[in-house]
Design an enzyme around this catalytic site. Structure first.
Site, PDB file in Angstrom:
ATOM      1  N   CYS A  18      -1.328   6.915   9.556  1.00 39.39           N
ATOM      2  CA  CYS A  18      -0.222   6.571  10.106  1.00 39.39           C
ATOM      3  C   CYS A  18      -0.634   5.239  11.210  1.00 39.39           C
ATOM      4  O   CYS A  18      -1.517   5.259  11.828  1.00 39.39           O
ATOM      5  CB  CYS A  18       0.316   7.472  11.142  1.00 39.39           C
ATOM      6  SG  CYS A  18       1.876   6.935  12.155  1.00 39.39           S
ATOM      7  N   GLU A  26       0.844  -1.218  -0.057  1.00 37.71           N
ATOM      8  CA  GLU A  26      -0.111   0.170   0.066  1.00 37.71           C
ATOM      9  C   GLU A  26       0.946   1.438  -0.031  1.00 37.71           C
ATOM     10  O   GLU A  26       1.978   1.143   0.588  1.00 37.71           O
ATOM     11  CB  GLU A  26      -0.909  -0.150   1.288  1.00 37.71           C
ATOM     12  CG  GLU A  26      -2.080  -1.112   0.971  1.00 37.71           C
ATOM     13  CD  GLU A  26      -2.950  -0.973   2.209  1.00 37.71           C
ATOM     14  OE1 GLU A  26      -4.059  -1.647   2.242  1.00 37.71           O
ATOM     15  OE2 GLU A  26      -2.775  -0.398   3.372  1.00 37.71           O
TER      16      GLU A  26
END
Length: 348
Positions: A338, A93
Site C-alpha cells: 500500500c 502497475e
C-alpha cells in the site's frame, strides 16, 4: 484498435452476426476471452472459429487487450507486482496478492494520481491520464496468466483515484462481475473522497449496474480535519465531517457497510487520543476501520508506528465499540505494498 475486452456475451454475439457468422461464434469468443481455464491470448488462438472469421476480425483491428508486460517483481510472501506499458507508452502497475484460498487483484484506475497524498509514492509524478475500462480489465488477465490462478477478489487500491474515472470504473465493475464472474461483494473501491462523488457513486451504481453491493473504502487516515489536511492536500476541499455524512447516506442507500482505511503514521495520527477522536467521528453507523502499517518510500520522512503502539490503538478502538482490524502488509520488499506503487521502474 477495437478491444474486445469488456464486451458482454450479447456484444460478442452481435460482432459475430455483423460478420455473417452465427451468434454462437460470439459465445465462443466470450468463452475463450473470459474463461480462466480456456483463455486465449489472441484471436489466432481461438481455433474453434473459422479461419476466415479470425482473419476478418484481425483485419478490422479487433484485439484481446492492449497492455504489454514490461517488468515483474515477486516478493518473498508470494505477492506479485507487474509493471505494464500502455500503447501510448505510459506505465501502470497492478499487484496479485495470493492466500491459501483466494487471489486478490489490486488494480490501478489511472496512470499516476492527481491527489498528491504526502505518504504515497503514486502521486509524486502527478496524473498522466485515466485508464480505459479495457486497460483496467487487462490487468486482471495479466495477474491470472502470470500467477496461474483465477482472481477471486478485486480491490481498486492501485494507482489513481477511482472516482475521478467513474464511468470506466463502473464499466469495469460490470464486466468483472458478469464476465469474470467475481461477485460485487468481493470488490472494493477505495477513494480519498472527492466532493459530491460518494453520493454520485451510489446513484450511478444503481443506474449502470442495477445494484450497489461492492465495498466502499474511504482513505481517511486522520481523526480530524487539521491532521488530514497536512497529509492529504485535497482534504481542504472536503471537510471530514461531510465525508462521514455522505458515508452514512451511502450505507442507508446501499445497505453496505463502509470501510475506513487508516494509515498509521508515527507521531502524526497514532496516539490514543486520535483513536478516541476517530471513534466519536464514525460511531453510530455500519462501518469498519482498517488500520494499515506505513510502508516506507523514498523522498518521504514518515515513520511506521511501532507494532506495540498499533496494537494499543486497535484495542482502544475496539473498546470504544468500533469494528477494527490491523491489516498485514504484503509485498513491501518489492515495493508492491500500500502506497508504494508508482509509474515507473525507478524503485525496484
Amino acid at each position: 484498435m477495437k478491444n474486445l475486452l469488456g464486451c458482454s456475451v450479447k456484444d460478442l454475439e452481435n460482432v459475430a452476426l455483423n460478420y455473417g457468422q452465427a451468434a454462437f461464434r460470439g459465445r465462443q469468443i466470450y468463452s475463450w476471452l473470459y474463461n480462466y481455464k480456456n483463455r486465449s491470448k489472441s484471436i489466432d488462438e481461438i481455433n474453434v472459429l473459422p479461419l476466415n472469421f479470425r482473419n476478418q476480425l484481425k483485419k478490422e483491428g479487433f484485439i484481446f487487450g492492449e497492455l504489454i508486460l514490461k517488468e515483474k517483481y515477486l516478493a518473498n510472501d508470494g505477492t506479485l507486482k507487474l509493471l505494464l506499458n500502455t500503447r501510448d507508452n505510459e506505465s501502470v502497475e497492478c499487484v496479485g496478492i495470493p492466500t491459501e484460498k483466494r487471489l486478490t487483484a489490486c488494480l490501478s484506475s489511472q496512470v499516476g494520481c492527481p491527489m498528491d497524498c504526502k505518504f504515497c509514492a503514486t502521486g509524486k509524478e502527478g496524473l498522466k491520464r485515466s485508464l480505459k475500462a479495457s486497460e483496467i480489465l487487462d490487468q486482471i488477465l495479466f495477474i491470472e496468466n502470470e500467477m496461474n490462478q483465477k482472481v477471486t477478489n478485486i480491490v481498486f487500491m492501485g494507482m489513481g483515484e477511482p472516482l475521478l474515472n467513474i464511468d470506466e470504473l463502473l464499466f469495469s465493475i460490470r464486466s468483472i462481475n458478469e464476465d469474470f464472474d467475481v461477485s460485487q461483494r468481493r470488490i472494493t473501491v477505495s477513494t480519498v473522497a472527492i466532493p459530491n462523488m460518494i453520493r454520485k457513486l451510489s446513484e450511478m451504481s444503481f443506474q449502470v449496474l442495477g445494484k450497489c453491493q461492492f465495498t466502499l473504502a474511504i482513505s481517511l487516515h486522520a481523526s480530524n480535519q487539521k491532521t488530514r489536511e497536512t497529509i492529504i492536500p485535497s482534504a481542504k476541499n472536503y471537510h471530514i465531517k461531510y465525508i462521514i455524512d455522505d458515508c452514512r447516506e451511502f450505507v442507508k442507500k446501499t445497505g453496505r457497510r463502509v470501510s475506513f482505511e487508516y494509515l498509521m503514521l508515527h507521531g502524526v495520527n497514532d496516539k490514543l487520543e486520535h483513536a478516541d477522536e476517530l471513534s466519536n467521528l464514525i460511531k453510530g453507523f455500519q462501518c469498519h476501520v482498517n488500520l494499515i502499517q506505513y510502508n516506507q518510500i523514498e523522498e518521504v520522512e514518515f515513520k511506521q508506528t511501532p507494532s506495540k503502539n498499533a496494537q494499543l490503538f486497535q484495542n482502544r478502538l475496539s473498546n470504544n465499540g468500533i469494528n477494527v482490524s490491523l491489516r498485514k502488509s504484503r509485498g513491501s520488499d518489492r515495493n508492491a505494498a500500500c502506497g508504494q506503487l508508482r509509474q515507473n521502474a525507478k524503485i525496484k
